[in-house]
Enzyme design. Sequence first.
Site, PDB file in Angstrom:
ATOM      1  N   ASP A   7      -6.588  12.304  16.881  1.00 50.99           N
ATOM      2  CA  ASP A   7      -6.588  10.911  17.331  1.00 50.99           C
ATOM      3  C   ASP A   7      -7.699  10.692  18.369  1.00 50.99           C
ATOM      4  OD1 ASP A   7      -4.057   8.598  17.665  1.00 50.99           O
ATOM      5  OD2 ASP A   7      -5.820   8.569  18.956  1.00 50.99           O
ATOM      6  N   MET A   8      -8.625   9.802  18.053  1.00 52.54           N
ATOM      7  CA  MET A   8      -9.794   9.604  18.918  1.00 52.54           C
ATOM      8  C   MET A   8      -9.406   9.092  20.305  1.00 52.54           C
ATOM      9  SD  MET A   8     -12.957  10.059  19.300  1.00 52.54           S
ATOM     10  CE  MET A   8     -14.080  10.155  17.908  1.00 52.54           C
ATOM     11  N   ARG A   9      -8.299   8.343  20.386  1.00 46.44           N
ATOM     12  CA  ARG A   9      -7.891   7.845  21.714  1.00 46.44           C
ATOM     13  C   ARG A   9      -7.515   9.014  22.624  1.00 46.44           C
ATOM     14  NH1 ARG A   9      -4.089   2.964  20.708  1.00 46.44           N
ATOM     15  NH2 ARG A   9      -3.907   4.371  18.965  1.00 46.44           N
ATOM     16  N   ARG A  65     -10.079  15.634   8.304  1.00 44.81           N
ATOM     17  CA  ARG A  65     -10.948  16.076   7.203  1.00 44.81           C
ATOM     18  C   ARG A  65     -12.308  16.518   7.743  1.00 44.81           C
ATOM     19  NH1 ARG A  65     -10.249  10.820   3.548  1.00 44.81           N
ATOM     20  NH2 ARG A  65      -8.478  10.279   4.848  1.00 44.81           N
ATOM     21  N   HIS A 125     -17.077   2.468   8.628  1.00 45.65           N
ATOM     22  CA  HIS A 125     -15.628   2.304   8.739  1.00 45.65           C
ATOM     23  C   HIS A 125     -15.089   3.592   9.355  1.00 45.65           C
ATOM     24  CE1 HIS A 125     -11.501   1.098   7.463  1.00 45.65           C
ATOM     25  NE2 HIS A 125     -11.360   2.401   7.610  1.00 45.65           N
ATOM     26  N   LEU A 126     -14.606   3.498  10.602  1.00 40.90           N
ATOM     27  CA  LEU A 126     -14.185   4.693  11.335  1.00 40.90           C
ATOM     28  C   LEU A 126     -12.718   4.570  11.715  1.00 40.90           C
ATOM     29  CD1 LEU A 126     -17.275   4.745  13.749  1.00 40.90           C
ATOM     30  CD2 LEU A 126     -17.074   5.868  11.518  1.00 40.90           C
ATOM     31  N   GLU A 185     -13.808  -0.234  15.963  1.00 44.20           N
ATOM     32  CA  GLU A 185     -13.495  -1.505  16.623  1.00 44.20           C
ATOM     33  C   GLU A 185     -13.164  -1.323  18.104  1.00 44.20           C
ATOM     34  OE1 GLU A 185     -10.312  -3.394  14.358  1.00 44.20           O
ATOM     35  OE2 GLU A 185     -11.356  -2.845  12.514  1.00 44.20           O
ATOM     36  N   LYS A 194       3.196   0.775   3.145  1.00 44.47           N
ATOM     37  CA  LYS A 194       2.848  -0.271   4.123  1.00 44.47           C
ATOM     38  C   LYS A 194       2.913  -1.610   3.412  1.00 44.47           C
ATOM     39  CE  LYS A 194      -0.650   2.233   6.599  1.00 44.47           C
ATOM     40  NZ  LYS A 194      -2.079   2.272   6.778  1.00 44.47           N
ATOM     41  N   GLU A 238      -8.108  -5.228   5.531  1.00 42.67           N
ATOM     42  CA  GLU A 238      -8.010  -4.905   4.108  1.00 42.67           C
ATOM     43  C   GLU A 238      -6.888  -5.696   3.432  1.00 42.67           C
ATOM     44  OE1 GLU A 238      -8.349  -0.729   5.547  1.00 42.67           O
ATOM     45  OE2 GLU A 238      -9.085  -0.361   3.526  1.00 42.67           O
ATOM     46  N   ASN A 281      -8.760   6.814  10.569  1.00 42.60           N
ATOM     47  CA  ASN A 281      -8.363   8.203  10.306  1.00 42.60           C
ATOM     48  C   ASN A 281      -9.278   8.798   9.258  1.00 42.60           C
ATOM     49  OD1 ASN A 281      -6.317   9.265  11.909  1.00 42.60           O
ATOM     50  ND2 ASN A 281      -4.909   7.744  11.045  1.00 42.60           N
ATOM     51  N   ASN A 306       0.860  -1.178   0.000  1.00 42.59           N
ATOM     52  CA  ASN A 306       0.000   0.000   0.000  1.00 42.59           C
ATOM     53  C   ASN A 306       0.901   1.235   0.000  1.00 42.59           C
ATOM     54  OD1 ASN A 306      -1.783   2.049   0.524  1.00 42.59           O
ATOM     55  ND2 ASN A 306      -2.648   1.135   2.374  1.00 42.59           N
TER      56      ASN A 306
HETATM   57  P1  AMP Z   1      -7.205   3.350  11.728  1.00 49.81           P
HETATM   58  O1  AMP Z   1      -7.025   4.424  10.702  1.00 49.81           O
HETATM   59  O2  AMP Z   1      -8.248   2.338  11.348  1.00 49.81           O
HETATM   60  O3  AMP Z   1      -5.930   2.727  12.203  1.00 49.81           O
HETATM   61  O4  AMP Z   1      -7.818   4.074  13.028  1.00 49.81           O
HETATM   62  C1  AMP Z   1      -7.131   5.097  13.708  1.00 49.81           C
HETATM   63  C2  AMP Z   1      -8.072   5.731  14.715  1.00 49.81           C
HETATM   64  O5  AMP Z   1      -8.540   4.735  15.647  1.00 49.81           O
HETATM   65  C3  AMP Z   1      -7.390   6.814  15.554  1.00 49.81           C
HETATM   66  O6  AMP Z   1      -8.270   7.937  15.687  1.00 49.81           O
HETATM   67  C4  AMP Z   1      -7.225   6.111  16.891  1.00 49.81           C
HETATM   68  O7  AMP Z   1      -7.197   7.023  17.954  1.00 49.81           O
HETATM   69  C5  AMP Z   1      -8.490   5.288  16.949  1.00 49.81           C
HETATM   70  N1  AMP Z   1      -8.413   4.319  18.036  1.00 49.81           N
HETATM   71  C6  AMP Z   1      -7.587   3.247  18.142  1.00 49.81           C
HETATM   72  N2  AMP Z   1      -7.780   2.656  19.356  1.00 49.81           N
HETATM   73  C7  AMP Z   1      -8.733   3.372  20.010  1.00 49.81           C
HETATM   74  C8  AMP Z   1      -9.378   3.285  21.287  1.00 49.81           C
HETATM   75  N3  AMP Z   1      -9.055   2.324  22.146  1.00 49.81           N
HETATM   76  N4  AMP Z   1     -10.311   4.211  21.615  1.00 49.81           N
HETATM   77  C9  AMP Z   1     -10.619   5.189  20.749  1.00 49.81           C
HETATM   78  N5  AMP Z   1     -10.066   5.329  19.540  1.00 49.81           N
HETATM   79  C10 AMP Z   1      -9.137   4.435  19.169  1.00 49.81           C
END
Ligand code: AMP
Length: 395
Positions: free
Chosen positions: A279-281, A237, A204-205, A330, A17, A381, A207, A10
């Site tokens: 970053d949601m975390r 975005r 699908h949630l 997830e 990647k 994916e 980035n 990718n």
């Molecule tokens: P991805 O692009 O699918 O790798 O997803 C990245 C997003 O998933 C980022 O916003 C991360 O902060 C979020 N994410 C991963 N683990 C968690 C978690 N335990 N709680 C909340 N968001 C998470």
Amino acid sequence: MSARNILVINCGSSSLKFALVNEAQATFPLQGLAERLGSPEAVVHWQLGDAKESLNLPGADHREILNHVLPLAQEAAGGQLDGIGHRVVHGGEHFTASSLIDANVLEGIRANAQLAPLHNPANLVGIEAAMALFPGLPQVSVFDTAFHQSMPEHAYRYAVPDFLYKEHGVRRYGFHGTSHRYVSKRAAEMMNLPVEDSSWLSAHLGNGCSTCAIVNGESRDTSMGLTPLEGLVMGTRSGDVDPNLHSHLARTLGWSIEQVDRMLNHDSGLKGLSGLSNDMRTLSEARQAGHPGATLAFEVFCYRLAKSLAGMACGLQKLDGLIFTGGIGENSAAVRERTLDHLKLLGFQLDGEANARCTRGVAGEIQVTGSPRVLVVPTNEERQIALDALALLDA
Ligand code: AMP
């Protein structure tokens, strides 16, 4: 025949990647990421079995990284590499399925570069480098857009003059097709339903974020459009804004098109709303601590997601389940709970315990008895790309 190995690649504009997928193994024997390509800080990180390693390769480009990755992939594959699968962002109307790469396919990817000026050229660099390095290996392109080519015209057309579609391809294409396809098939398998008679909403949630309506294994609508900017609030975005925003900012602030594009793609979304992070975390932790920007970003994200899912329901005649996937889908029980709070009219109600349990790769149903089904399904994916490559090799 022994289990076959596909190297999945990718390529982004400055990143690459890779993962080696073995058809008989659940985990990847090798996976890695090269970043900051073309700069003095270029670096490649990989995991081979349990061993994690990194190597600085100042100035390395995609080809040099692939030069490095090939022996690793051959080693991880026990000397038996059967093919290479490439993720390609934009297939336009040209590609309705994954394709074995030949001169025509390369030309098709090139022709669609106008629709994805940052992504398709980077994908091509990866493909051409891999073809030069592994001339004997079959190579397959898997398009983010192809799954959505089954959308009906009333879902994919914008209400703009006809010639913009007919002569310039201005329409909704949709992205994340590989993920929506993979999780909807997995959901059908998990629930013992035939894919060809099943209906799903999928979110699908990661980035990037998108929703999709999937009927009998085909996409009927999706939230992303001509580009991956349309639709939901994402990491950086904006998702949907008033289409007059460009002209408003040009008039009032004197901004150029490039400035507005940059703001909408890189400085908006969770990052722009929170003023803290994309970053949601990080935002979830800050929200727990009472950070107002993080709280606002979380609330807007969930409300807009719920609104999009309610809209996607127009593409379905029945609902076998709502699927959450991607890093946020997830892992964030809080996002799932808040989003479904806004969808009470559709009858969704979560089981708190099941919702909390489904994180870090745990899949399952998370609704209470009597509610429409809600599923957490980890996406994969890379595996879907490898499965497509294997199916084309078999054909
Ligand atoms: P991805 O692009 O699918 O790798 O997803 C990245 C997003 O998933 C980022 O916003 C991360 O902060 C979020 N994410 C991963 N683990 C968690 C978690 N335990 N709680 C909340 N968001 C998470």
